[in-house]
Design a protein around this motif. Sequence first.
Motif, PDB file in Angstrom:
ATOM      1  N   LYS A  80      23.947  39.230  51.661  1.00  0.00           N
ATOM      2  CA  LYS A  80      24.449  39.602  52.991  1.00  0.00           C
ATOM      3  C   LYS A  80      25.749  38.876  53.306  1.00  0.00           C
ATOM      4  CE  LYS A  80      23.874  41.983  56.745  1.00  0.00           C
ATOM      5  NZ  LYS A  80      23.890  43.463  56.696  1.00  0.00           N
ATOM      6  N   GLN A  81      25.825  37.598  52.939  1.00  0.00           N
ATOM      7  CA  GLN A  81      27.060  36.840  53.167  1.00  0.00           C
ATOM      8  C   GLN A  81      28.227  37.451  52.399  1.00  0.00           C
ATOM      9  OE1 GLN A  81      25.837  32.928  51.908  1.00  0.00           O
ATOM     10  NE2 GLN A  81      25.119  32.331  53.936  1.00  0.00           N
ATOM     11  N   ASN A  82      27.939  37.875  51.173  1.00  0.00           N
ATOM     12  CA  ASN A  82      28.994  38.457  50.329  1.00  0.00           C
ATOM     13  C   ASN A  82      29.468  39.807  50.869  1.00  0.00           C
ATOM     14  OD1 ASN A  82      30.689  38.131  48.088  1.00  0.00           O
ATOM     15  ND2 ASN A  82      29.356  39.358  46.776  1.00  0.00           N
ATOM     16  N   GLU A  83      28.549  40.566  51.484  1.00  0.00           N
ATOM     17  CA  GLU A  83      28.924  41.837  52.101  1.00  0.00           C
ATOM     18  C   GLU A  83      29.790  41.610  53.337  1.00  0.00           C
ATOM     19  OE1 GLU A  83      25.298  43.822  52.978  1.00  0.00           O
ATOM     20  OE2 GLU A  83      24.826  44.315  50.893  1.00  0.00           O
ATOM     21  N   THR A  84      29.475  40.539  54.060  1.00  0.00           N
ATOM     22  CA  THR A  84      30.232  40.230  55.278  1.00  0.00           C
ATOM     23  C   THR A  84      31.617  39.694  54.967  1.00  0.00           C
ATOM     24  OG1 THR A  84      28.139  39.693  56.384  1.00  0.00           O
ATOM     25  CG2 THR A  84      30.169  38.931  57.456  1.00  0.00           C
ATOM     26  N   CYS A  85      31.669  38.798  53.995  1.00  0.00           N
ATOM     27  CA  CYS A  85      32.950  38.188  53.605  1.00  0.00           C
ATOM     28  C   CYS A  85      32.926  37.971  52.092  1.00  0.00           C
ATOM     29  CB  CYS A  85      33.152  36.869  54.345  1.00  0.00           C
ATOM     30  SG  CYS A  85      34.714  36.046  53.966  1.00  0.00           S
ATOM     31  N   TYR A  86      33.545  38.896  51.359  1.00  0.00           N
ATOM     32  CA  TYR A  86      33.464  38.895  49.891  1.00  0.00           C
ATOM     33  C   TYR A  86      34.017  37.604  49.289  1.00  0.00           C
ATOM     34  CZ  TYR A  86      33.919  40.423  45.045  1.00  0.00           C
ATOM     35  OH  TYR A  86      33.822  40.519  43.678  1.00  0.00           O
ATOM     36  N   PRO A 149      34.658  27.594  52.694  1.00  0.00           N
ATOM     37  CA  PRO A 149      33.906  26.969  53.800  1.00  0.00           C
ATOM     38  C   PRO A 149      33.261  27.972  54.752  1.00  0.00           C
ATOM     39  CG  PRO A 149      36.206  27.088  54.402  1.00  0.00           C
ATOM     40  CD  PRO A 149      36.098  27.746  53.039  1.00  0.00           C
ATOM     41  N   GLN A 150      33.316  29.260  54.412  1.00  0.00           N
ATOM     42  CA  GLN A 150      32.794  30.286  55.309  1.00  0.00           C
ATOM     43  C   GLN A 150      31.298  30.113  55.582  1.00  0.00           C
ATOM     44  OE1 GLN A 150      34.518  32.611  56.910  1.00  0.00           O
ATOM     45  NE2 GLN A 150      32.776  33.664  57.832  1.00  0.00           N
ATOM     46  N   TRP A 151      30.521  29.839  54.514  1.00  0.00           N
ATOM     47  CA  TRP A 151      29.071  29.808  54.646  1.00  0.00           C
ATOM     48  C   TRP A 151      28.440  28.459  54.307  1.00  0.00           C
ATOM     49  CZ3 TRP A 151      27.872  33.810  57.357  1.00  0.00           C
ATOM     50  CH2 TRP A 151      28.546  35.022  57.189  1.00  0.00           C
ATOM     51  N   ASN A 152      29.199  27.574  53.692  1.00  0.00           N
ATOM     52  CA  ASN A 152      28.672  26.254  53.338  1.00  0.00           C
ATOM     53  C   ASN A 152      29.718  25.186  53.615  1.00  0.00           C
ATOM     54  OD1 ASN A 152      26.011  26.821  51.727  1.00  0.00           O
ATOM     55  ND2 ASN A 152      27.514  28.210  50.840  1.00  0.00           N
ATOM     56  N   THR A 156      27.767  19.906  51.527  1.00  0.00           N
ATOM     57  CA  THR A 156      26.593  20.571  50.956  1.00  0.00           C
ATOM     58  C   THR A 156      26.858  21.004  49.526  1.00  0.00           C
ATOM     59  OG1 THR A 156      25.886  21.362  53.132  1.00  0.00           O
ATOM     60  CG2 THR A 156      24.990  22.507  51.207  1.00  0.00           C
ATOM     61  N   CYS A 157      28.031  21.535  49.283  1.00  0.00           N
ATOM     62  CA  CYS A 157      28.401  21.958  47.926  1.00  0.00           C
ATOM     63  C   CYS A 157      28.392  20.778  46.961  1.00  0.00           C
ATOM     64  CB  CYS A 157      29.792  22.601  47.932  1.00  0.00           C
ATOM     65  SG  CYS A 157      29.899  24.134  48.874  1.00  0.00           S
ATOM     66  N   HIS A 158      28.963  19.658  47.391  1.00  0.00           N
ATOM     67  CA  HIS A 158      29.013  18.466  46.541  1.00  0.00           C
ATOM     68  C   HIS A 158      27.607  17.944  46.243  1.00  0.00           C
ATOM     69  CE1 HIS A 158      33.228  18.555  46.683  1.00  0.00           C
ATOM     70  NE2 HIS A 158      33.472  17.722  47.682  1.00  0.00           N
ATOM     71  N   VAL A 159      26.745  17.942  47.256  1.00  0.00           N
ATOM     72  CA  VAL A 159      25.370  17.467  47.071  1.00  0.00           C
ATOM     73  C   VAL A 159      24.627  18.349  46.076  1.00  0.00           C
ATOM     74  CG1 VAL A 159      23.125  17.171  48.191  1.00  0.00           C
ATOM     75  CG2 VAL A 159      25.193  16.344  49.322  1.00  0.00           C
ATOM     76  N   ARG A 160      24.768  19.660  46.234  1.00  0.00           N
ATOM     77  CA  ARG A 160      24.094  20.590  45.321  1.00  0.00           C
ATOM     78  C   ARG A 160      24.599  20.435  43.894  1.00  0.00           C
ATOM     79  NH1 ARG A 160      24.059  25.985  49.258  1.00  0.00           N
ATOM     80  NH2 ARG A 160      22.365  25.230  50.624  1.00  0.00           N
ATOM     81  N   THR A 218      18.165  21.330  50.398  1.00  0.00           N
ATOM     82  CA  THR A 218      19.491  21.684  50.928  1.00  0.00           C
ATOM     83  C   THR A 218      19.552  23.128  51.423  1.00  0.00           C
ATOM     84  OG1 THR A 218      20.449  22.451  48.813  1.00  0.00           O
ATOM     85  CG2 THR A 218      20.530  20.080  49.264  1.00  0.00           C
ATOM     86  N   PHE A 219      18.524  23.941  51.110  1.00  0.00           N
ATOM     87  CA  PHE A 219      18.500  25.332  51.557  1.00  0.00           C
ATOM     88  C   PHE A 219      18.057  25.473  53.017  1.00  0.00           C
ATOM     89  CE2 PHE A 219      17.878  27.628  47.204  1.00  0.00           C
ATOM     90  CZ  PHE A 219      19.185  27.325  46.880  1.00  0.00           C
ATOM     91  N   ILE A 220      17.441  24.435  53.559  1.00  0.00           N
ATOM     92  CA  ILE A 220      16.841  24.545  54.890  1.00  0.00           C
ATOM     93  C   ILE A 220      17.851  24.988  55.944  1.00  0.00           C
ATOM     94  CG2 ILE A 220      15.833  23.189  56.782  1.00  0.00           C
ATOM     95  CD1 ILE A 220      14.177  21.697  54.735  1.00  0.00           C
ATOM     96  N   GLN A 221      19.029  24.398  55.930  1.00  0.00           N
ATOM     97  CA  GLN A 221      20.043  24.766  56.924  1.00  0.00           C
ATOM     98  C   GLN A 221      20.467  26.223  56.781  1.00  0.00           C
ATOM     99  OE1 GLN A 221      23.506  22.261  56.906  1.00  0.00           O
ATOM    100  NE2 GLN A 221      24.385  23.197  58.723  1.00  0.00           N
ATOM    101  N   ASP A 222      20.616  26.710  55.547  1.00  0.00           N
ATOM    102  CA  ASP A 222      21.005  28.107  55.319  1.00  0.00           C
ATOM    103  C   ASP A 222      19.943  29.080  55.834  1.00  0.00           C
ATOM    104  OD1 ASP A 222      23.170  27.031  54.069  1.00  0.00           O
ATOM    105  OD2 ASP A 222      22.511  27.486  52.030  1.00  0.00           O
TER     106      ASP A 222
END
Length: 238
Positions: A80-86, A149-152, A156-160, A218-222
């Motif tokens: 869904k995120q990719n459909e909203t903002c590729y 930075p649109q969705w994360n 968070t990216c660094h932690v993952r 780390t998925f909880i916030q998403d």
Amino acid sequence: MLCFLRGMAFVPFLLVTWSSAAFIISYVVAVLSGHVNPFLPYISDTGTTPPESGIFGFMINFSAFLGAATMYTRYKIVEKQNETCYFGTPVFNLVSLVLGLVGCIGMGIVANFQELAVPVVHDGGALLAFVCGVVYTLLQSIISYKSCPQWNSLTTCHVRMAISAVSCAAVVPMIACASLISITKLEWNPKEKDYVYHVVSAICEWTVAFGFIFYFLTFIQDFQSVTLRISTEINDDF
């Protein structure tokens, strides 16, 4: 409101808490029953002998189900995120889902085939679970960077990615050392020739397992912004 009660955040939260409990409860029961050495048993060692084998099997089976539910929900979120903002090809997301589900099947195999009863099947399931799981976290980390930075957030990216890197670094010696062990057993003596291989592979195994747990945390916030709707339709043809 508690963060894990918003949207679908309860799914990864339940996965994390249930899986942690599965490992800890099985370990405690196995140690108190005198079935394993308290110092660095394999995770599977703590679920081989009754009564802990029943606890381990039941809880890991449910963890596999929760893992599949979490991964599928994550797949739909990214879609869904990719459909909203590729930000990247959908194939990348699909491949990670397939690998994740294969890893969950591996968990089910581990839960239902004890290592001393059918070691080849058990080890095959463990290999699927760990390897596919590590690759899944790596692919999801890359997807996170692409959607930043649109969705994360960058943090968070660094932690993952850090968790993925540690898991990748641990899974290789885990497999290598485990393959050098000549016998499958629960009790180990420090003087035995394969003891060092056992210790190294056990440390790596626990590292990777809890790496998965912290990763799904780390998925909880998403998942907080996701809502599940179930609709029922009755056809008039009947």
